[in-house]
Motif scaffolding. Structure first.
Motif, PDB file in Angstrom:
ATOM      1  N   VAL A   1      81.697  17.692 -56.318  1.00 26.49           N
ATOM      2  CA  VAL A   1      79.856  18.071 -56.265  1.00 26.49           C
ATOM      3  C   VAL A   1      79.640  18.677 -54.625  1.00 26.49           C
ATOM      4  CG1 VAL A   1      77.722  17.578 -56.251  1.00 26.49           C
ATOM      5  CG2 VAL A   1      78.952  17.170 -58.101  1.00 26.49           C
ATOM      6  N   PRO A   2      79.709  17.770 -53.476  1.00 25.10           N
ATOM      7  CA  PRO A   2      79.030  17.924 -51.909  1.00 25.10           C
ATOM      8  C   PRO A   2      80.474  19.443 -51.727  1.00 25.10           C
ATOM      9  CG  PRO A   2      79.949  15.672 -51.998  1.00 25.10           C
ATOM     10  CD  PRO A   2      80.287  16.646 -54.100  1.00 25.10           C
ATOM     11  N   LEU A   3      81.363  19.587 -51.890  1.00 23.81           N
ATOM     12  CA  LEU A   3      82.207  20.608 -51.678  1.00 23.81           C
ATOM     13  C   LEU A   3      81.080  21.541 -52.541  1.00 23.81           C
ATOM     14  CD1 LEU A   3      84.427  20.955 -50.049  1.00 23.81           C
ATOM     15  CD2 LEU A   3      86.227  21.760 -51.212  1.00 23.81           C
TER      16      LEU A   3
ATOM     17  N   GLN B   1      87.080  41.055 -44.709  1.00 23.27           N
ATOM     18  CA  GLN B   1      88.030  40.745 -46.157  1.00 23.27           C
ATOM     19  C   GLN B   1      89.098  39.213 -45.939  1.00 23.27           C
ATOM     20  OE1 GLN B   1      89.378  43.667 -48.398  1.00 23.27           O
ATOM     21  NE2 GLN B   1      87.370  43.534 -48.996  1.00 23.27           N
ATOM     22  N   ASP B   2      89.606  39.617 -44.882  1.00 23.69           N
ATOM     23  CA  ASP B   2      90.828  38.413 -44.481  1.00 23.69           C
ATOM     24  C   ASP B   2      90.072  37.268 -43.874  1.00 23.69           C
ATOM     25  OD1 ASP B   2      93.047  40.257 -45.510  1.00 23.69           O
ATOM     26  OD2 ASP B   2      93.643  40.647 -43.344  1.00 23.69           O
ATOM     27  N   LYS B   3      89.803  37.755 -43.188  1.00 18.91           N
ATOM     28  CA  LYS B   3      88.431  35.919 -42.576  1.00 18.91           C
ATOM     29  C   LYS B   3      87.575  35.362 -43.682  1.00 18.91           C
ATOM     30  CE  LYS B   3      85.386  35.279 -39.366  1.00 18.91           C
ATOM     31  NZ  LYS B   3      84.214  36.496 -37.557  1.00 18.91           N
ATOM     32  N   ALA B   4      87.029  36.193 -44.159  1.00 15.35           N
ATOM     33  CA  ALA B   4      85.701  35.470 -46.175  1.00 15.35           C
ATOM     34  C   ALA B   4      87.533  34.973 -46.510  1.00 15.35           C
ATOM     35  CB  ALA B   4      85.717  36.624 -46.649  1.00 15.35           C
ATOM     36  N   ALA B   5      88.384  34.581 -46.597  1.00 13.10           N
ATOM     37  CA  ALA B   5      89.649  34.789 -47.182  1.00 13.10           C
ATOM     38  C   ALA B   5      90.159  33.279 -46.571  1.00 13.10           C
ATOM     39  CB  ALA B   5      90.593  35.260 -47.833  1.00 13.10           C
ATOM     40  N   ARG B   6      90.025  33.210 -45.320  1.00 14.06           N
ATOM     41  CA  ARG B   6      90.574  31.915 -44.754  1.00 14.06           C
ATOM     42  C   ARG B   6      89.704  31.406 -44.681  1.00 14.06           C
ATOM     43  NH1 ARG B   6      92.304  35.850 -40.799  1.00 14.06           N
ATOM     44  NH2 ARG B   6      90.794  35.795 -39.638  1.00 14.06           N
ATOM     45  N   VAL B   7      88.134  31.559 -45.001  1.00  9.83           N
ATOM     46  CA  VAL B   7      87.014  30.504 -44.756  1.00  9.83           C
ATOM     47  C   VAL B   7      86.834  29.731 -46.171  1.00  9.83           C
ATOM     48  CG1 VAL B   7      84.217  30.086 -45.359  1.00  9.83           C
ATOM     49  CG2 VAL B   7      85.312  31.938 -43.955  1.00  9.83           C
ATOM     50  N   VAL B   8      87.643  30.969 -47.219  1.00  4.84           N
ATOM     51  CA  VAL B   8      88.288  29.433 -48.946  1.00  4.84           C
ATOM     52  C   VAL B   8      88.762  29.028 -48.755  1.00  4.84           C
ATOM     53  CG1 VAL B   8      88.210  30.697 -51.272  1.00  4.84           C
ATOM     54  CG2 VAL B   8      86.666  32.094 -50.020  1.00  4.84           C
ATOM     55  N   ASP B   9      89.865  29.528 -48.355  1.00 10.56           N
ATOM     56  CA  ASP B   9      90.917  28.273 -47.735  1.00 10.56           C
ATOM     57  C   ASP B   9      90.547  27.577 -47.315  1.00 10.56           C
ATOM     58  OD1 ASP B   9      93.194  30.236 -48.564  1.00 10.56           O
ATOM     59  OD2 ASP B   9      93.636  30.762 -47.314  1.00 10.56           O
ATOM     60  N   ASN B  10      89.508  27.009 -46.427  1.00  6.56           N
ATOM     61  CA  ASN B  10      89.416  25.869 -45.996  1.00  6.56           C
ATOM     62  C   ASN B  10      88.468  25.225 -46.518  1.00  6.56           C
ATOM     63  OD1 ASN B  10      88.840  27.984 -43.050  1.00  6.56           O
ATOM     64  ND2 ASN B  10      89.915  25.952 -42.713  1.00  6.56           N
ATOM     65  N   PHE B  11      87.587  26.373 -47.527  1.00  6.66           N
ATOM     66  CA  PHE B  11      87.059  25.257 -48.801  1.00  6.66           C
ATOM     67  C   PHE B  11      87.850  24.600 -49.521  1.00  6.66           C
ATOM     68  CE2 PHE B  11      83.064  27.886 -47.701  1.00  6.66           C
ATOM     69  CZ  PHE B  11      82.325  27.029 -46.758  1.00  6.66           C
ATOM     70  N   ALA B  12      88.635  25.314 -50.179  1.00 10.18           N
ATOM     71  CA  ALA B  12      89.798  24.746 -51.285  1.00 10.18           C
ATOM     72  C   ALA B  12      90.184  23.939 -50.761  1.00 10.18           C
ATOM     73  CB  ALA B  12      90.628  25.950 -51.921  1.00 10.18           C
ATOM     74  N   GLN B  13      90.673  23.309 -49.375  1.00 10.00           N
ATOM     75  CA  GLN B  13      91.472  22.107 -48.907  1.00 10.00           C
ATOM     76  C   GLN B  13      90.851  21.268 -48.672  1.00 10.00           C
ATOM     77  OE1 GLN B  13      94.834  23.232 -46.326  1.00 10.00           O
ATOM     78  NE2 GLN B  13      93.604  25.640 -45.827  1.00 10.00           N
ATOM     79  N   GLY B  14      89.425  21.563 -48.992  1.00 12.55           N
ATOM     80  CA  GLY B  14      88.392  20.766 -47.876  1.00 12.55           C
ATOM     81  C   GLY B  14      88.045  20.345 -47.216  1.00 12.55           C
TER      82      GLY B  14
ATOM     83  N   ASP C   1      69.059  36.273 -33.052  1.00 12.37           N
ATOM     84  CA  ASP C   1      70.539  35.638 -32.978  1.00 12.37           C
ATOM     85  C   ASP C   1      70.812  34.272 -31.762  1.00 12.37           C
ATOM     86  OD1 ASP C   1      71.180  37.687 -34.465  1.00 12.37           O
ATOM     87  OD2 ASP C   1      71.488  39.182 -32.817  1.00 12.37           O
ATOM     88  N   ALA C   2      70.080  34.565 -30.788  1.00 12.06           N
ATOM     89  CA  ALA C   2      69.665  33.369 -29.866  1.00 12.06           C
ATOM     90  C   ALA C   2      69.380  32.582 -31.002  1.00 12.06           C
ATOM     91  CB  ALA C   2      68.475  33.817 -29.064  1.00 12.06           C
ATOM     92  N   GLN C   3      68.726  32.215 -32.090  1.00 11.15           N
ATOM     93  CA  GLN C   3      67.974  30.619 -32.623  1.00 11.15           C
ATOM     94  C   GLN C   3      69.724  29.950 -33.351  1.00 11.15           C
ATOM     95  OE1 GLN C   3      64.504  30.691 -34.799  1.00 11.15           O
ATOM     96  NE2 GLN C   3      64.436  28.896 -35.536  1.00 11.15           N
ATOM     97  N   MET C   4      69.924  30.903 -33.877  1.00 10.19           N
ATOM     98  CA  MET C   4      71.474  31.031 -34.818  1.00 10.19           C
ATOM     99  C   MET C   4      72.427  30.096 -33.601  1.00 10.19           C
ATOM    100  SD  MET C   4      71.436  33.944 -37.273  1.00 10.19           S
ATOM    101  CE  MET C   4      70.818  35.203 -36.502  1.00 10.19           C
ATOM    102  N   MET C   5      72.827  30.770 -32.349  1.00 13.43           N
ATOM    103  CA  MET C   5      73.615  30.248 -31.975  1.00 13.43           C
ATOM    104  C   MET C   5      73.323  29.279 -30.864  1.00 13.43           C
ATOM    105  SD  MET C   5      75.423  32.717 -31.856  1.00 13.43           S
ATOM    106  CE  MET C   5      77.002  32.215 -30.179  1.00 13.43           C
ATOM    107  N   SER C   6      72.574  28.642 -30.934  1.00 12.72           N
ATOM    108  CA  SER C   6      71.704  27.595 -30.194  1.00 12.72           C
ATOM    109  C   SER C   6      71.879  26.762 -31.683  1.00 12.72           C
ATOM    110  CB  SER C   6      70.357  27.902 -30.065  1.00 12.72           C
ATOM    111  OG  SER C   6      69.199  27.749 -30.120  1.00 12.72           O
ATOM    112  N   GLU C   7      71.711  26.413 -32.657  1.00 15.44           N
ATOM    113  CA  GLU C   7      72.282  25.812 -33.981  1.00 15.44           C
ATOM    114  C   GLU C   7      72.982  25.628 -34.326  1.00 15.44           C
ATOM    115  OE1 GLU C   7      68.929  26.671 -35.781  1.00 15.44           O
ATOM    116  OE2 GLU C   7      66.826  26.796 -34.650  1.00 15.44           O
ATOM    117  N   GLY C   8      74.114  26.354 -33.989  1.00 16.13           N
ATOM    118  CA  GLY C   8      75.266  26.369 -34.279  1.00 16.13           C
ATOM    119  C   GLY C   8      75.176  27.222 -35.413  1.00 16.13           C
ATOM    120  N   ALA C   9      74.617  28.364 -36.030  1.00 16.01           N
ATOM    121  CA  ALA C   9      74.699  29.202 -36.830  1.00 16.01           C
ATOM    122  C   ALA C   9      74.651  28.434 -38.195  1.00 16.01           C
ATOM    123  CB  ALA C   9      75.307  30.251 -36.381  1.00 16.01           C
ATOM    124  N   GLY C  10      73.851  27.999 -38.799  1.00 18.17           N
ATOM    125  CA  GLY C  10      74.720  27.427 -40.634  1.00 18.17           C
ATOM    126  C   GLY C  10      75.860  26.544 -40.425  1.00 18.17           C
ATOM    127  N   PRO C  11      75.870  26.070 -41.652  1.00 11.61           N
ATOM    128  CA  PRO C  11      76.700  25.168 -42.033  1.00 11.61           C
ATOM    129  C   PRO C  11      78.492  25.623 -41.396  1.00 11.61           C
ATOM    130  CG  PRO C  11      77.007  26.796 -44.073  1.00 11.61           C
ATOM    131  CD  PRO C  11      75.303  26.921 -43.104  1.00 11.61           C
TER     132      PRO C  11
END
Length: 726
Positions: free
Chosen positions: A658-660, A612-625, A716-726
């Motif tokens: 909108v982009p965020l 939960q703390d890790k997910a909250a840190r992701v939200v912090d990054n989005f909130a700060q742009g 898993d190998a394909q996601m690691m090679s492509e950067g695994a998402g946004p």
């Protein structure tokens, strides 16, 4: 009774206000004396001083005049129940909700930020620290008063506004004076007034706080200006010892006046009202009534009779009486009411009531919380009043038991006279020698009388009566009652306890709802600084707002939650029942974590808290742009989906660009697809092909591995090679 008071001719009638305040103690003295007596007795019982009686001659409580050999046992059941009741109040946080008064945009905007404003005000007033004091005064005396105000910060924080010097006449004026003069120099009317400069033509730096405008000792130029202290919400706690009102009024809000009486030393009066005013005030060490009781408690020593006597001369300090009086508005003489402060016999301050509702109507900035309301009485009733007779009976029974143990329980020797047996000391292994005479019986040992069992049973009956009178049961102490193993029986006992505490909890919730309503109105009128409040998603997810955001009308409501369990034992029984009825799935980590939170054991799943703390840190990054770190295949995807969804449901998310918003949505969809993939894999049998992942193409899935394990490795190998998402 209230008709004997003569209403002053407005806030400027200092002589009339003085006579009005001086008449208050004359009118309500007898009523206030009874209130003080009972409240002081309750506090003495909490401190263990229970063998006491009321002395009518000295108008105070004193120890009972008993023989030194008379036992005075005290098993303080009053304090035990009192602490339990205080704990129940502190752990209960009334869920106050804000709704718009009308469908106007201003009202709807105010309702959106009202919850965050209340959180900020709670921190400024330090309500979390004061709740224990509030609960203890409420449980001990049956009443507590919260005085809500807005004033300077306690640490003296503020800002310095530099004065401006007229370019034409060189007159120095503050920005406030220039604004009042219409934006021109108050002396000559010139429109040009730049800031005061030093000899080099430079703007002077702000001076240290509370220093004079010119430092004549060093010759260093210090800028001229005004230091404006920063404002802050304040809540002070007052008791029945200090409160005065019309005892015939149904509530303090219907009373023609409400006043607080206290004593302060000269240093406090000088700091508050000025040294010149403090010098002309008359001080004294002799005072009676509530002030004597509070002085006795202040210098008391628990476990002795020291608190029942007045303090000695070494502890006495010259003090002056201070009255703070709120006189109810009068339609002709004072439409906005009168507030006054009288020190000794001198009026130190008079003004209208400072605080108004959103409809510009003045209100009494006092919250009265009662333990148990009594029809026809202004004050509430303390449940300790009903416990004290039972505690006295319990102490008397224990005293009889101790007498029985010392006088009747010991064995005795029955010996004829003249057999030569003089003294028996009872030493272990002692050999008793006596003259065996013909026809005379030998000494015999007579066993002592055992304690009558009805006394022990009586104590148990009294304890149960005290629990019933106070409205608390074993389940309220977190104990599962003996012989009650089923959750349904525990729920029944918990419900019975909630019924016994429902009126107190409702008064507690309604009191803090009124506290929030008053402070929201004070915020709307006086808040002078921008505040920030956490959004609850992460450490850096905050929202800024000011007084302008609260210009609309807000209706407050509180969900008492009387049908919900309040004790850990009751909550555990509800969780157990929900699992049996399949309302909660123990296999779901999130539901399992929520269940552990409900029963007070979330530390049993520390990994869930870290996710939960890790997910909250992701939200912090989005909130700060700023872009957050890329997701990983082994992230707890259900937790990320829950946290991100809660963020997208907030008003703060709606204000993002909108982009965020698109980036947050893309990240949420990534975790959602992996979560659904894991759920599908859990339902598949051996030998079936795994579903494709969020970054896998249709062609790759058609030629994927034949086993589930191979499909997982490929994704898993394909996601690691492509950067695994946004």
């Amino acid at each position: 009774m209230a008709s004997e008071l003569t209403y002053p001719n407005g806030p400027e009638d200092r002589e009339g206000i003085q006579k009005y305040i001086e008449a208050i103690p004359e009118i309500g003295r007898e009523h206030h004396r009874c209130v003080e007596r009972d409240a002081y007795r309750n506090i003495l019982y909490l401190l263990g001083q229970q063998w006491i009686t009321w002395d009518r001659g000295f108008n105070t409580w004193r120890p009972l005049m008993l023989k030194k050999t008379t036992p005075r046992p005290v098993t303080n059941r009053v304090a035990a129940l009192f602490n339990q009741g205080v704990s129940n109040l502190i752990s209960y946080k009334p869920p106050i909700t804000a709704n718009p008064s009308t469908d106007e945009p201003a009202d709807m905007a105010a309702a959106v930020v009202a919850d965050k404003v209340i959180q900020v005000i709670e921190k400024e007033c330090k309500i979390r620290e004061r709740k224990q004091l509030i609960a203890r005064w409420l449980r001990a005396t049956g009443n507590v008063f919260l005085i809500n105000e807005y004033g300077p910060t306690l640490d003296g924080d503020g800002s310095f506004i530099q004065s401006e010097q007229c370019a034409a006449c060189q007159a120095v004026s503050t920005p406030v004076d220039i604004e009042d003069a219409g934006g021109v120099c108050p002396q000559c009317g010139s429109p040009e007034s730049p800031p005061v400069l030093d000899d080099m033509g430079q703007s002077l730096p702000p001076p240290p706080r509370f220093r004079p405008a010119v430092d004549t000792s060093s010759g260093v130029a210090i800028p001229q200006g005004v230091f404006y202290p920063k404002g802050q919400h304040h809540t002070s706690v007052e008791t029945v010892f200090a409160a005065w009102y019309d005892p015939e009024a149904p509530t303090i809000y219907d009373s023609p006046y409400f006043a607080l009486r206290s004593t302060r030393d000269k240093e406090y009066i000088s700091r508050t009202y000025g040294a010149e005013f403090a010098d002309k005030v008359s001080y004294d060490t002799q005072y009676t009534g509530a002030m004597r009781y509070l002085e006795s408690l202040a210098y008391s020593v628990v476990g002795t009779d020291r608190m029942l006597a007045r303090s000695t001369g070494a502890h006495q300090v010259e003090r002056a009486e201070i009255w703070r009086a709120w006189i109810r508005p009068h339609p002709d003489l004072a439409p906005n009411g009168i507030y006054a402060e009288m020190v000794g016999k001198d009026i130190a301050l008079t003004r209208e009531w400072m605080y108004h509702t959103e409809r510009k109507r003045p209100f009494l900035n006092v919250v009265h919380i009662q333990e148990d309301q009594i029809p026809g009485k202004t004050l509430g009733k303390a449940r300790l009043d009903d416990l004290i007779p039972l505690q006295d009976l319990r102490n008397q029974i224990q005293a009889h038991m101790m007498k029985h143990l010392t006088r009747m329980s010991g064995a005795k020797w029955l010996t004829p006279r003249g057999i030569g047996l003089d003294k028996v000391v009872g030493t272990q292994g002692q050999i008793l020698e006596y003259n065996a005479l013909a026809g005379v019986p030998a000494p015999t040992l007579v066993s002592g009388d055992s304690l009558p069992p009805y006394m022990i049973m009586w104590l148990d009956i009294i304890d149960r009566d005290m629990d019933a009178v106070y409205g608390l049961q074993e389940v309220g102490r977190g104990e599962a009652p003996k012989g009650v193993p089923s959750y349904s029986a525990i729920q029944l006992l918990d419900e019975r306890q909630r019924q016994g505490q429902s009126s107190i909890m409702e008064n507690w919730a309604m009191g803090f709802m009124e506290w929030a309503r008053q402070h929201l109105n004070i915020w709307r009128e006086y808040a002078d600084e921008q505040r920030t409040a956490s959004l609850g998603f992460g450490r850096w997810s905050v929202q800024k707002f000011n007084r302008a955001a609260m210009q609309g009308g807000v209706d407050l409501d509180v969900d008492l939650g009387e049908s919900r369990p309040t004790t850990l034992t009751g909550k555990r029984s509800v969780v157990e029942q929900a699992i049996r009825l399949a309302l909660i799935s123990p296999m779901d980590p999130q539901e399992r974590y929520k269940a552990l939170e409900a029963i007070g054991a979330p530390d049993l799943m520390p990994d869930m808290k870290a996710d939960q703390d890790k997910a909250a840190r992701v939200v912090d990054n989005f909130a700060q742009g700023t872009p957050p770190p890329p997701p990983l295949p082994w992230d707890n995807h259900p937790v990320f989906v829950a946290v991100l969804k809660r963020f997208m449901d907030s008003e703060y998310f709606e204000q993002l660009p909108v982009p965020l918003k698109a980036a947050v949505f893309e990240r949420t969809m990534y975790h959602y697809q992996l979560m659904m993939q894991a759920a599908q894999m859990a339902q598949m049998g051996p030998g079936q092909i795994a579903p494709k992942g969020p970054n896998a193409g249709s062609k790759g899935n058609e030629k994927g591995p034949k086993s589930d394990e191979g499909a997982v490795r490929q994704n898993d190998a394909q996601m690691m090679s492509e950067g695994a998402g946004p």
